[in-house]
Design an enzyme around this catalytic site. Structure first.
Site, PDB file in Angstrom:
ATOM      1  N   GLU A 153       0.810  -1.223   0.000  1.00 57.95           N
ATOM      2  CA  GLU A 153       0.000   0.000   0.000  1.00 57.95           C
ATOM      3  C   GLU A 153       0.841   1.270   0.000  1.00 57.95           C
ATOM      4  O   GLU A 153       0.502   2.255  -0.662  1.00 57.95           O
ATOM      5  CB  GLU A 153      -0.956   0.012   1.204  1.00 57.95           C
ATOM      6  CG  GLU A 153      -2.109  -0.985   1.117  1.00 57.95           C
ATOM      7  CD  GLU A 153      -1.699  -2.413   1.433  1.00 57.95           C
ATOM      8  OE1 GLU A 153      -0.538  -2.632   1.858  1.00 57.95           O
ATOM      9  OE2 GLU A 153      -2.532  -3.338   1.263  1.00 57.95           O
ATOM     10  N   HIS A 206     -12.366  -5.291   8.057  1.00 55.80           N
ATOM     11  CA  HIS A 206     -13.082  -4.948   6.829  1.00 55.80           C
ATOM     12  C   HIS A 206     -14.334  -4.135   7.135  1.00 55.80           C
ATOM     13  O   HIS A 206     -15.324  -4.220   6.433  1.00 55.80           O
ATOM     14  CB  HIS A 206     -13.474  -6.216   6.044  1.00 55.80           C
ATOM     15  CG  HIS A 206     -12.291  -7.044   5.652  1.00 55.80           C
ATOM     16  ND1 HIS A 206     -11.730  -7.966   6.497  1.00 55.80           N
ATOM     17  CD2 HIS A 206     -11.537  -7.048   4.524  1.00 55.80           C
ATOM     18  CE1 HIS A 206     -10.682  -8.524   5.893  1.00 55.80           C
ATOM     19  NE2 HIS A 206     -10.541  -7.980   4.699  1.00 55.80           N
TER      20      HIS A 206
END
Ligand code: TPP
Ligand code: MG
Length: 796
Positions: A528, A595
């Site tokens: 990322e 999530h």
């Protein structure tokens, strides 16, 4: 025959003269740069500047490196590179001092207008209208930042752009941005900064991607006081990296180890390594060892405290300028007195540059002092009672030999306080407010684009729907949009984990790699941090990257370059560089701790300088993408994780319609209470409102749409004036983005004046959301909780 021989001799003589001239010029630049370091340190120690960090000890490598930096190339480096900047002609010594003095005039410090510490360089990439300059005809310095190794992720993108321009057919037309991808990104990094994850992740990514990066590790053996043995495996970055060495038939990087005092050796290796990366895009790393720091790390502290005396002796002996001098004499390129002359010249030249920079810095402040003194003395004449105190103020200001802008304002303010509301203060007040305005421009401007490329100037165009518009899943609507957008705009590139082959985990890009090629729609490694860096660098080179972070929960890995680099870029360069990066991610409630994140407080507080879009559905998201693609500021788009399979109508004008930023939308009209929210939580608020309606409680629901900027026309206040009750709801932790909205409406909009009952926030719990449907229900705000609180508010 004879004339041929004499031609050859003449040519040899010419090329020898040229060579000798170049060597002596390099020596001169090295001496000037060293002198600049020595003088600049004194400026700090005598209080003319606040802090200094210099390139002494790194001179030779940088004059060598500068020889191979061609028009069109980029640099992503750190604060040790003043010599390189002088050698390439991209900085003058005078400008170096202007930045040291924090001169806010962009004409004097052209890198940052006094906003950055010294030796944080930049060159202009965009003009005042936000249009890209002809970067392939310039030497380009991406704006430096201080976080160690923070330059690495961005460098990946700057280098990858060359590869994109070389390999993507649709991009070949942009000859102003690239000459067939021949541009190399020069990267400099300290030996200790190679301990950072940023370094390793970038090295791995560039070795995988094969992009033209030339990385120079300035190895002076220390990171402030901490020596290499605590920093690097085997105390040698080139050894530690040796498994990365490119071999026949593999990817990887080329690695060279050179000595920082060996002028000829560095020139030879740099030439070879850079030529190869320019031609083949195989990255190269130069481990430049045995460098020194004659004055220690910076003006804070002295290296005598932590370097053993043997090390200090060694540094004196192996000083690179001393070694170059010896080499010039040995090779009889100049005499001792010629070199002494250059050294003497350097001293005088630097002294003059310093003096000019100081005059330029102080001149405008002196004018302000004179003006303020005149006004205050006039005031004294009109106000005999306060006269002596006023005159005392003005004479204190006059006697300040190194006045600051704030001293002028403090004095004016004190004078105005003394004078009270008297008519005679008119001109002084007037001047005081002029100066406040001027200083706001100097110090508080350009966080975002302010000109024609501002997202705030993008005109609203509403989505249009045909009578028979199909109803599709959210992800299908996005997929159609990205398809049209990629067909229409060749500069668009998208990349991320699982974004290429399968078209992202929710299929927004499904089928598009096949259609637009691996260059434009690509898979990345799980990295990322450098996905963001990749996006930053590509955007700075005039492309339009969409960098995907698979889940908002993983944004943390990429937050540093967004916060330190992308979000500050426009501000720290006084609007001279832009980063139109779109970070695409998905968040809010779905499942479990990793999530379901909605850390919006973290996002809005760390990313000032970016726009933060929180669309409630995919059609709104598309309108926001369109707004962004018409402007230049970086932004993050947080799509609703649980929205991809919800049905929406497909607009007709997919590429045209825009959602204006900072304009909330009322999605349910009501009269009893205003509910302010965004994203996925709006659906929970809707069901609560349905339940409340059966009790005759009428809710008005407002979707803020963007958190940055926030409700610029105070639309929420208008609703509150009607309902006199307000609740802010989101899924962030208590005190997060809901508190931000609360503050905006209560303080900035003055909402407190229209309240009948105390305003409230409803948020998630402070812990991460537990797994399972019950976990969600008891972790995130739920409809029943909202219903109960609003009923209570109605009773108050
Ligand atoms: C992320 C981060 N941590 C700490 C610092 C403070 N700091 C500034 S320079 C430095 C040492 C860097 O050493 P090195 O990379 O070897 O470069 P050098 O200064 O020796 O050229 C440190 C720890 C910083 N700027 N950024
Ligand atoms: Mg170091």
């Amino acid at each position: 025959m004879e004339s041929q021989t004499s031609d050859t001799l003449v040519n040899e003589k010419l090329s020898f003269d040229r060579f000798r001239g170049e060597v002596l010029n390099d020596y001169k630049i090295a001496c000037i740069s060293r002198e600049a370091s020595l003088v600049a340190r004194k400026e700090v120690l005598t209080g003319k500047a606040k802090f200094g960090i210099f390139g002494d000890g790194k001179e030779l490598a940088q004059v060598a490196m500068a020889k191979f930096f061609q028009t069109g190339d980029f640099r992503s480096g750190y604060y040790r590179d003043q010599t390189f900047m002088f050698a390439t002609g991209l900085a003058t010594v005078e400008q170096f001092f202007s930045q040291l003095f924090a001169d806010p005039d962009i004409n004097n410090d052209p890198f940052s207008a006094g906003r950055q510490m010294n030796a944080h360089f930049a060159t202009p990439f965009v003009d005042q209208n936000g249009e890209w300059f002809d970067l392939s005809n310039r030497k380009n310095i991406s704006a430096d930042i201080a976080p160690t190794a923070g330059q690495m992720p961005r460098a990946l993108g700057l280098a990858l752009a060359s590869k994109s321009f070389r390999n993507i057919e649709e991009l070949k037309q942009f000859t102003n941005l690239s000459d067939n991808g021949n541009e190399v990104c020069f990267v400099t990094v300290g030996d200790a900064a190679t301990s950072e994850g940023h370094f390793w992740e970038t090295i791995n990514a560039c070795a995988v991607l094969q992009v033209p990066m030339a990385i120079f590790v300035w190895d002076d053996g220390y990171g402030i006081s901490v020596p290499k043995k605590y920093q690097t495996a085997k105390s040698s970055i080139s050894e530690a990296l040796s498994g990365m060495q490119k071999e026949e038939g593999t990817n990887g990087i080329n690695i060279y180890a050179v000595k920082g005092w060996d002028y000829a050796g560095m020139c030879e290796k740099f030439e070879e390594g850079i030529r190869i990366t320019r031609e083949t895009h195989v990255p190269v790393l130069f481990h430049v060892e045995e460098m020194t720091q004659p004055q220690g790390h910076s003006t804070s502290g002295s290296h005598e405290r932590y370097k053993p005396s043997e090390r200090l002796d060694w540094e004196r002996e192996w000083d690179s300028i001393k070694k170059m001098r010896e080499w010039v004499l040995e090779n009889m390129l100049a005499s001792d007195s010629e070199l002494s002359e250059l050294e003497q010249y350097s001293k005088e030249f630097v002294r003059e540059c310093r003096a000019k920079a100081w005059e330029k810095y102080l001149g405008p402040i002196r004018k302000q002092v004179a003006q303020a003194v005149e006004l205050i003395n006039n005031l004294a004449k009109s106000l005999p009672e306060q006269a002596s105190q006023l005159v005392k103020l003005s004479s204190e200001l006059v006697s300040n030999h190194e006045p600051l802008r704030r001293d002028v304002l403090k004095t004016l303010n004190a004078a105005l306080d003394l004078a009270g509301d008297h008519d005679a203060t008119y001109w002084t007040r007037d001047y005081y407010s002029d100066l406040l305005k001027e200083n706001r421009c100097l110090y508080n401007s350009f966080l975002y684009n302010e000109g024609p490329k501002s997202a705030m100037k993008v005109e609203e165009i509403k989505a249009e729907f045909a009578d028979d518009a199909p109803t599709l899943n959210g992800f299908e609507i996005l997929n159609r949009y990205f398809d049209e957008a990629f067909a229409h705009n060749p500069k668009l590139l998208a990349f991320g984990e699982d974004l290429g082959l399968i078209g992202d985990v929710n299929q927004g890009f499904s089928g598009l790699q096949l259609k637009y090629g691996e260059g434009r729609v690509s898979d990345t490694g799980i990295r990322e941090l450098t996905i963001i860096g990749q996006g930053i660098g590509l955007a700075m080179r005039g492309l339009r990257p969409i960098a995907e972070i698979q889940y908002l929960d993983y944004l943390l890995y990429g937050l540093e370059p967004l916060s330190d680099d992308a979000a500050t870029l426009h501000y720290r360069t006084f609007g001279q560089q832009s980063c139109p990066l779109i970070v695409r991610t998905r968040g809010h409630r779905l499942e479990g701790i990793w999530h379901s994140g909605s850390p919006m407080g973290m996002v809005i507080n760390s990313l000032r300088g970016m726009y933060v879009c929180v669309p409630r559905n995919m059609v709104q998201a598309i309108g926001m993408y369109n707004t962004l693609l018409n402007s230049n500021d970086p932004a993050i788009m947080i799509e609703c994780l649980n929205g991809y399979r919800l049905k929406e109508k497909l607009p007709d004008n997919l590429l045209e319609f825009t959602v204006p930023f900072g304009i909330p939308e009322t999605i349910r009209h009501g009269s009893d209470i205003t509910i302010v929210s965004y994203g996925a939580t709006l659906r929970i608020a809707q069901s609560a409102a349905d339940m409340l309606e059966t009790f005759d409680i009428s809710c008005e629901i407002i979707d803020v749409q963007t958190l940055l900027p926030f409700d610029i026309h105070h639309k929420i206040l208008e609703s509150l004036k009607k309902t006199n009750r307000i609740v802010f709801i989101d899924e962030d932790v208590p005190g997060g983005a809901a508190a931000f909205m609360f503050n905006k409406v209560m303080e900035e909009q003055g909402g407190y004046r229209y309240l009948d009952v105390a305003p409230r926030t409803i948020t998630a719990k402070p812990h991460r959301p537990a797994y399972g449907s019950d976990g969600d229900y008891f972790s995130k705000p739920n409809a029943e909780e909202i219903e109960a609180l609003i009923k209570e508010m109605m009773k108050e």
